[in-house]
Scaffold this motif. Structure first.
Motif, PDB file in Angstrom:
ATOM      1  N   PHE A   1       0.842  -1.191   0.000  1.00  0.00           N
ATOM      2  CA  PHE A   1       0.000   0.000   0.000  1.00  0.00           C
ATOM      3  C   PHE A   1       0.874   1.236   0.000  1.00  0.00           C
ATOM      4  O   PHE A   1       1.896   1.276   0.680  1.00  0.00           O
ATOM      5  N   VAL A   2       0.371   2.259  -0.781  1.00  0.00           N
ATOM      6  CA  VAL A   2       1.013   3.554  -0.761  1.00  0.00           C
ATOM      7  C   VAL A   2      -0.110   4.597  -0.786  1.00  0.00           C
ATOM      8  O   VAL A   2      -1.070   4.485  -1.530  1.00  0.00           O
ATOM      9  N   ILE A   3      -0.017   5.552   0.063  1.00  0.00           N
ATOM     10  CA  ILE A   3      -1.070   6.546   0.164  1.00  0.00           C
ATOM     11  C   ILE A   3      -0.991   7.517  -1.008  1.00  0.00           C
ATOM     12  O   ILE A   3       0.097   7.873  -1.477  1.00  0.00           O
ATOM     13  N   GLU A   4      -2.205   7.913  -1.536  1.00  0.00           N
ATOM     14  CA  GLU A   4      -2.229   8.815  -2.693  1.00  0.00           C
ATOM     15  C   GLU A   4      -1.973  10.252  -2.247  1.00  0.00           C
ATOM     16  O   GLU A   4      -2.119  10.606  -1.072  1.00  0.00           O
ATOM     17  N   GLU A   5      -1.596  11.051  -3.253  1.00  0.00           N
ATOM     18  CA  GLU A   5      -1.424  12.483  -3.070  1.00  0.00           C
ATOM     19  C   GLU A   5      -0.378  12.818  -1.989  1.00  0.00           C
ATOM     20  O   GLU A   5      -0.436  13.871  -1.369  1.00  0.00           O
ATOM     21  N   TYR A   6       0.570  11.885  -1.758  1.00  0.00           N
ATOM     22  CA  TYR A   6       1.625  12.191  -0.779  1.00  0.00           C
ATOM     23  C   TYR A   6       2.593  13.193  -1.394  1.00  0.00           C
ATOM     24  O   TYR A   6       3.093  12.993  -2.504  1.00  0.00           O
ATOM     25  N   THR A   7       2.898  14.253  -0.655  1.00  0.00           N
ATOM     26  CA  THR A   7       3.730  15.337  -1.209  1.00  0.00           C
ATOM     27  C   THR A   7       4.934  15.615  -0.302  1.00  0.00           C
ATOM     28  O   THR A   7       5.401  16.748  -0.189  1.00  0.00           O
ATOM     29  N   GLY A   8       5.430  14.577   0.359  1.00  0.00           N
ATOM     30  CA  GLY A   8       6.581  14.770   1.257  1.00  0.00           C
ATOM     31  C   GLY A   8       7.849  15.048   0.480  1.00  0.00           C
ATOM     32  O   GLY A   8       7.938  14.846  -0.733  1.00  0.00           O
ATOM     33  N   PRO A   9       8.917  15.457   1.222  1.00  0.00           N
ATOM     34  CA  PRO A   9      10.175  15.804   0.536  1.00  0.00           C
ATOM     35  C   PRO A   9      10.931  14.578   0.043  1.00  0.00           C
ATOM     36  O   PRO A   9      11.707  14.689  -0.892  1.00  0.00           O
ATOM     37  N   ASP A  10      10.732  13.410   0.667  1.00  0.00           N
ATOM     38  CA  ASP A  10      11.496  12.219   0.287  1.00  0.00           C
ATOM     39  C   ASP A  10      10.553  11.211  -0.376  1.00  0.00           C
ATOM     40  O   ASP A  10       9.347  11.196  -0.120  1.00  0.00           O
ATOM     41  N   PRO A  11      11.145  10.350  -1.227  1.00  0.00           N
ATOM     42  CA  PRO A  11      10.311   9.297  -1.831  1.00  0.00           C
ATOM     43  C   PRO A  11       9.722   8.409  -0.745  1.00  0.00           C
ATOM     44  O   PRO A  11      10.311   8.174   0.312  1.00  0.00           O
ATOM     45  N   VAL A  12       8.540   7.910  -1.027  1.00  0.00           N
ATOM     46  CA  VAL A  12       7.830   7.067  -0.077  1.00  0.00           C
ATOM     47  C   VAL A  12       8.374   5.645  -0.178  1.00  0.00           C
ATOM     48  O   VAL A  12       8.471   5.090  -1.274  1.00  0.00           O
ATOM     49  N   LEU A  13       8.738   5.061   0.962  1.00  0.00           N
ATOM     50  CA  LEU A  13       9.171   3.674   0.991  1.00  0.00           C
ATOM     51  C   LEU A  13       7.933   2.793   0.922  1.00  0.00           C
ATOM     52  O   LEU A  13       7.084   2.802   1.818  1.00  0.00           O
ATOM     53  N   VAL A  14       7.829   2.056  -0.162  1.00  0.00           N
ATOM     54  CA  VAL A  14       6.669   1.190  -0.354  1.00  0.00           C
ATOM     55  C   VAL A  14       6.873  -0.139   0.385  1.00  0.00           C
ATOM     56  O   VAL A  14       5.983  -0.628   1.090  1.00  0.00           O
ATOM     57  N   GLY A  15       8.055  -0.746   0.323  1.00  0.00           N
ATOM     58  CA  GLY A  15       8.328  -2.027   0.956  1.00  0.00           C
ATOM     59  C   GLY A  15       9.743  -2.479   0.656  1.00  0.00           C
ATOM     60  O   GLY A  15      10.506  -1.768   0.009  1.00  0.00           O
TER      61      GLY A  15
ATOM     62  N   ASP B   1      18.824  -2.198  -5.881  1.00  0.00           N
ATOM     63  CA  ASP B   1      19.167  -3.572  -6.289  1.00  0.00           C
ATOM     64  C   ASP B   1      20.010  -4.298  -5.242  1.00  0.00           C
ATOM     65  O   ASP B   1      20.170  -5.514  -5.300  1.00  0.00           O
ATOM     66  N   LYS B   2      20.532  -3.598  -4.256  1.00  0.00           N
ATOM     67  CA  LYS B   2      21.321  -4.272  -3.220  1.00  0.00           C
ATOM     68  C   LYS B   2      20.455  -4.612  -2.014  1.00  0.00           C
ATOM     69  O   LYS B   2      20.495  -5.736  -1.514  1.00  0.00           O
ATOM     70  N   THR B   3      19.661  -3.606  -1.568  1.00  0.00           N
ATOM     71  CA  THR B   3      18.879  -3.839  -0.347  1.00  0.00           C
ATOM     72  C   THR B   3      17.482  -4.351  -0.634  1.00  0.00           C
ATOM     73  O   THR B   3      16.820  -4.900   0.246  1.00  0.00           O
ATOM     74  N   GLY B   4      16.939  -4.103  -1.861  1.00  0.00           N
ATOM     75  CA  GLY B   4      15.584  -4.513  -2.203  1.00  0.00           C
ATOM     76  C   GLY B   4      14.531  -3.528  -1.765  1.00  0.00           C
ATOM     77  O   GLY B   4      13.334  -3.853  -1.794  1.00  0.00           O
ATOM     78  N   ASN B   5      14.910  -2.335  -1.298  1.00  0.00           N
ATOM     79  CA  ASN B   5      13.932  -1.335  -0.893  1.00  0.00           C
ATOM     80  C   ASN B   5      13.242  -0.742  -2.120  1.00  0.00           C
ATOM     81  O   ASN B   5      13.902  -0.356  -3.092  1.00  0.00           O
ATOM     82  N   ILE B   6      11.903  -0.662  -2.072  1.00  0.00           N
ATOM     83  CA  ILE B   6      11.101  -0.103  -3.169  1.00  0.00           C
ATOM     84  C   ILE B   6      10.557   1.238  -2.715  1.00  0.00           C
ATOM     85  O   ILE B   6       9.957   1.361  -1.636  1.00  0.00           O
ATOM     86  N   HIS B   7      10.745   2.273  -3.528  1.00  0.00           N
ATOM     87  CA  HIS B   7      10.279   3.617  -3.241  1.00  0.00           C
ATOM     88  C   HIS B   7       9.365   4.106  -4.375  1.00  0.00           C
ATOM     89  O   HIS B   7       9.537   3.722  -5.544  1.00  0.00           O
ATOM     90  N   ALA B   8       8.382   4.943  -4.017  1.00  0.00           N
ATOM     91  CA  ALA B   8       7.530   5.618  -5.011  1.00  0.00           C
ATOM     92  C   ALA B   8       8.081   7.011  -5.210  1.00  0.00           C
ATOM     93  O   ALA B   8       8.183   7.795  -4.257  1.00  0.00           O
ATOM     94  N   THR B   9       8.477   7.339  -6.428  1.00  0.00           N
ATOM     95  CA  THR B   9       9.153   8.603  -6.710  1.00  0.00           C
ATOM     96  C   THR B   9       8.178   9.707  -7.117  1.00  0.00           C
ATOM     97  O   THR B   9       8.576  10.866  -7.228  1.00  0.00           O
ATOM     98  N   LYS B  10       6.887   9.391  -7.432  1.00  0.00           N
ATOM     99  CA  LYS B  10       5.920  10.382  -7.877  1.00  0.00           C
ATOM    100  C   LYS B  10       4.680  10.335  -7.014  1.00  0.00           C
ATOM    101  O   LYS B  10       4.396   9.314  -6.374  1.00  0.00           O
ATOM    102  N   THR B  11       3.976  11.430  -7.025  1.00  0.00           N
ATOM    103  CA  THR B  11       2.697  11.485  -6.317  1.00  0.00           C
ATOM    104  C   THR B  11       1.668  10.683  -7.094  1.00  0.00           C
ATOM    105  O   THR B  11       1.510  10.857  -8.312  1.00  0.00           O
ATOM    106  N   LEU B  12       0.955   9.813  -6.417  1.00  0.00           N
ATOM    107  CA  LEU B  12      -0.006   8.937  -7.067  1.00  0.00           C
ATOM    108  C   LEU B  12      -1.424   9.435  -6.814  1.00  0.00           C
ATOM    109  O   LEU B  12      -1.722  10.006  -5.758  1.00  0.00           O
ATOM    110  N   ASP B  13      -2.277   9.201  -7.812  1.00  0.00           N
ATOM    111  CA  ASP B  13      -3.692   9.587  -7.718  1.00  0.00           C
ATOM    112  C   ASP B  13      -4.521   8.337  -7.923  1.00  0.00           C
ATOM    113  O   ASP B  13      -4.465   7.716  -8.989  1.00  0.00           O
ATOM    114  N   ARG B  14      -5.262   7.977  -6.907  1.00  0.00           N
ATOM    115  CA  ARG B  14      -6.052   6.750  -7.007  1.00  0.00           C
ATOM    116  C   ARG B  14      -7.112   6.850  -8.086  1.00  0.00           C
ATOM    117  O   ARG B  14      -7.497   5.851  -8.699  1.00  0.00           O
TER     118      ARG B  14
END
Length: 787
Positions: A52-66, A96-109
């Motif tokens: 899950f990733v929350i929509e319309e997130y506008t924080g300064p850093d990319p959102v860690l998805v998982g 590719d080393k740690t496997g952390n997934i980040h969302a780089t853009k604001t998403l709109d459901r």
């Protein structure tokens, strides 16, 4: 295998985001087949649940998805994690080393609710897969970022007036783009912001209903209602949207007609004619259309027989009209009662009735200065013809119906008695004649008499028919005036004619005529008359031997009497003409035959003679013209080829065999050779000057010279037809006879020897004899001289 790592991330809003992976236990079971074969269950990888990733997130850093982690990852960095699928590398990136997934853009459901991705672990050095690929879903978690919207607004609705409370008017519907399955972001609640207390709205369905009873359209017809839809179940912090609803109350027949006045006063003058309008009235009904239609009728009053009622189709007014003449002197007022009612009644509101109203009309009759009225509608009188001037015909009478009862004066309008046969006494209305009348000229006279009150201009006219009675004042006469034709061979005692009579006087059934010969011919020896006693008489022949050469016409006077009082007598002459007849008494001719030709000719004969003379003269002129055409034809034919030949002999020809001499056939007119024959009598319109041509010389080519002359002659309209110019500029060659010219001869005539002519043959025998004989004579002479 690959497995998720639980990551708890504290977001800006303080919401904990926990992606979770469910582990399927890896079991190794042995199963025995039919033949005792041992079956090995293969190892299953991780089955990913949703991230899950929350929509319309506008924080300064990319959102860690998982985070992804493989069992084979020993942490030394020899494993490389690869992410593919929707949005991989653009929206979602993986370390590719740690496997952390980040969302780089604001998403709109509302644009895309979830993304499907594929994870794989490979050897960093060889890129060989260490784990089979595994799919997982990243779902965008909804937030309340969309307000409700009314897509079909504004709304227009109608509801009958006087509707019961709770009557459904219209349903409005709003939509919310947020996720209806998550939270209360799309849970809507309706409320009314404007339109109370007349209308209400159901909070869950959006149905608008009436909230007040007896809403009257006549008081207020339109209402503007504003409805609000709010999400989050109507709680604080929810978003809202509004729409407008225009509600119109429709009409029902809930109002009876009503006359503005209970009593109406009208007046009518006694000089009005039936059909004229007396007055109008109208009952008011505030309803619309058929609900407000009013019909009228007269229901009572003493004027029902004198007045009538109709309805104006445009103004819907009741129109009172005069049905009969009213008389001020007889009755001066009338009363009518009129009813106005609705023809269409709504049963739902019939208890609110009655739907009708009544009013009283009082009509007063006004006095008018009426013209006099004749006692009779028309008059018919009789007067005898030939009555003397001033004979009384009859009397007309008119009276003034007004209260004043003014005296009346009479007159005859000139246009009804143009010849003024009659006059009327202006005071007592007595009609008399102005001169004797002739029934045979006009047996009826139709005039008018006008009556006028003294001091007023209105008049009344009445028709007067006057019949002229007959008097026996016309003598009888023959019914026909035809001549009687009688044969020369008629025998005595034969009836040659039956005569009858007519009388211009009135022919009654008792009228009778008697006939007799006039006294001066009563004893003639030619004809006799017999009265047949039936108003006819027969004419008889008394002798024979009539001759039309002796006398062709006889005149027989006959006396005719009628039986009138007094009796009238007249003498009419019967013309009898003698005719020649055949053996069967068929008339051949009734004219006297001439024995001597008349000294003069009739006009018809003269015209015929002149016409014959004119025709003969025309024939002679035509014959002479044809003869002239034959003598001097206008067309030159080929056999009449007449030419003027100008021949110049500069030298001698070369004889029969001279082929270089000019052929005269070439001088033929080319137009004539082609069939075109020019007119000789056409004078040229243009006068050309004579052009000097080159003189013939030894050096000139004859063919060219002649062709030039021919072309000039053909193009010169002033030249005579078929001119030919023959020029021999040189001597022919090849002639057996040699040159016939003496120009080059140097010998004398005595020196010539003509003996050779004897050898030329018979064609030159005559020439040889002439010259030979001459020589002989000449020799004989010489001898004589010598001797």
């Amino acid at each position: 295998g690959l497995k998720p790592v639980v990551v708890i991330t504290s977001l800006v809003n303080g919401v904990a985001f926990v992606p979770v992976g469910h582990l399927s236990l890896h079991r190794h079971r042995q199963r025995t087949g039919k033949e005792g074969q041992v079956l090995h269950r293969s190892k299953r990888g991780w089955v990913w649940n949703q991230f899950f990733v929350i929509e319309e997130y506008t924080g300064p850093d990319p959102v860690l998805v998982g985070r992804l982690h493989s069992d084979v990852d020993s942490g030394v960095g020899n494993i490389k994690y690869i992410l593919s699928g929707e949005g991989a590398g653009t929206i979602f990136v993986i370390d590719d080393k740690t496997g952390n997934i980040h969302a780089t853009k604001t998403l709109d459901r509302e644009e895309q609710a979830q993304y499907t991705l594929t994870a794989q672990a490979v050897d960093r050095d060889t890129n060989k897969p260490l784990e089979p690929p595994s799919e997982f879903i990243v779902k965008v978690q909804d937030i309340n970022d969309n307000p409700p919207e009314f897509l079909h607004g504004p709304y227009y609705a109608r509801v009958p007036e006087m509707s019961n409370v709770g009557t459904s008017v219209v349903q409005v519907t709003a939509t919310d783009a947020d996720d209806p399955t998550y939270g209360n972001s799309a849970r809507l609640v309706y409320s009314i912001l404007q339109g109370q207390p007349y209308f209400s709205v159901e909070s869950q369905t959006g149905i608008i209903r009436t909230a007040l009873p007896n809403m009257d359209r006549e008081a207020r017809q339109e209402y503007d209602v504003v409805i609000q839809a709010k999400d989050m179940g109507g709680h604080m912090g929810g978003l809202s949207g509004t729409t407008q609803v225009k509600i119109t109350l429709t009409d029902v027949n809930d109002n009876p007609p009503k006359f503005p006045q209970s009593v109406y006063s009208m007046s009518v003058s006694e000089d009005k004619v039936p059909g004229e309008e007396v007055g109008r009235l109208k009952a008011k009904d505030p309803d619309l259309g058929d609900n407000g239609m009013v019909s009228y009728r007269l229901i009572d009053g003493d004027g029902l027989s004198m007045f009538e009622l109709s309805t104006d189709s445009e103004t819907r007014e009741a129109v009172i009209k005069l049905k009969k003449h009213v008389d001020f002197e007889t009755k001066r007022s009338y009363t009518l009662k009129v009813e106005g009612s609705n023809p269409y009644i709504d049963p739902q509101y019939i208890a609110w009735g009655p739907y009708k109203d009544e009013a009283t009309i009082k009509i007063s009759v006004e006095d008018a200065d009426e013209p006099p009225v004749f006692v009779a509608a028309s008059y018919t009188f009789e007067v005898e013809e030939n009555a003397p001037e001033g004979t009384a015909v009859g009397r007309v009478h008119a009276k003034d119906t007004d209260v004043a009862n003014n005296p009346v004066r009479y007159m005859i309008p000139l246009y009804t008695d143009i010849e003024q046969f009659f006059r009327v006494n202006p005071e007592d209305g007595m009609i008399t004649t102005t001169r004797p009348l002739d029934r045979e000229a006009q047996n009826w006279h139709n005039i008018s008499v006008s009556a006028t009150e003294i001091g007023h201009h209105q008049d009344t006219k009445v028709r007067v028919d006057i019949r002229v009675k007959d008097v026996n004042d016309n003598p009888p006469e023959f019914a026909t005036n035809n001549e009687v034709l009688m044969c020369e061979t008629v025998m005595p005692g034969r009836v040659i004619e039956t005569v009858s009579a007519v009388d211009k006087d009135e022919m009654a059934h008792r009228q009778h005529f008697t006939f007799s010969l006039a006294p001066e011919v009563a004893h003639n020896h030619n004809f006799s008359l017999k009265d047949n006693r039936d108003s006819t008489a027969s004419v008889y022949v008394l002798r024979k031997g009539f001759s039309r050469l002796t006398q062709d016409v006889y005149f027989l006077p006959i006396k005719i009497n009628d039986n009138g009082v007094p009796a009238m007598t007249s003498t009419n002459t019967l013309t009898i003409r003698v005719c020649s007849c055949d053996s069967r008494d068929t008339i051949l001719s009734c004219n006297v035959e001439p024995y001597v030709l008349p000294p003069g000719l009739s006009t018809g004969a003269l015209i015929a003679i002149l016409a014959c003379i004119v025709i003969l003269l025309a024939i002679v002129v035509l014959f002479v013209a044809l003869r002239r055409q034959k003598k001097e034809p206008l067309i030159v034919f080929e056999e009449e080829d007449i030419r003027e030949n100008i021949i110049t002999y500069d030298d001698e020809g070369g004889g029969e065999e001279d082929t270089e001499a000019f052929d005269i056939a070439t001088l033929q007119n080319p137009d004539g050779a082609n069939g075109f024959l020019p007119r000789k009598d056409i004078k040229p319109e243009l006068q050309f000057s004579i052009r000097p041509g080159p003189a013939a010389a030894n050096s000139v080519d004859v063919d060219d010279f002649i062709k030039t002359r021919i072309a000039e002659a053909d193009g010169d309209p002033t030249a005579p037809p078929y001119d030919s110019i023959q020029i021999y500029g040189y001597e022919g060659r090849g002639s057996l006879a040699g040159s016939l010219s003496s120009l080059e001869s140097v010998t004398t005539e005595s020196d010539l020897d003509y003996d050779y002519l004897q050898s030329w043959g018979p064609r030159f025998k005559k020439l040889a004899d002439l010259y030979g004989t001459k020589d002989c004579f000449m020799n004989d002479g010489d001898d004589e001289d010598d001797s």
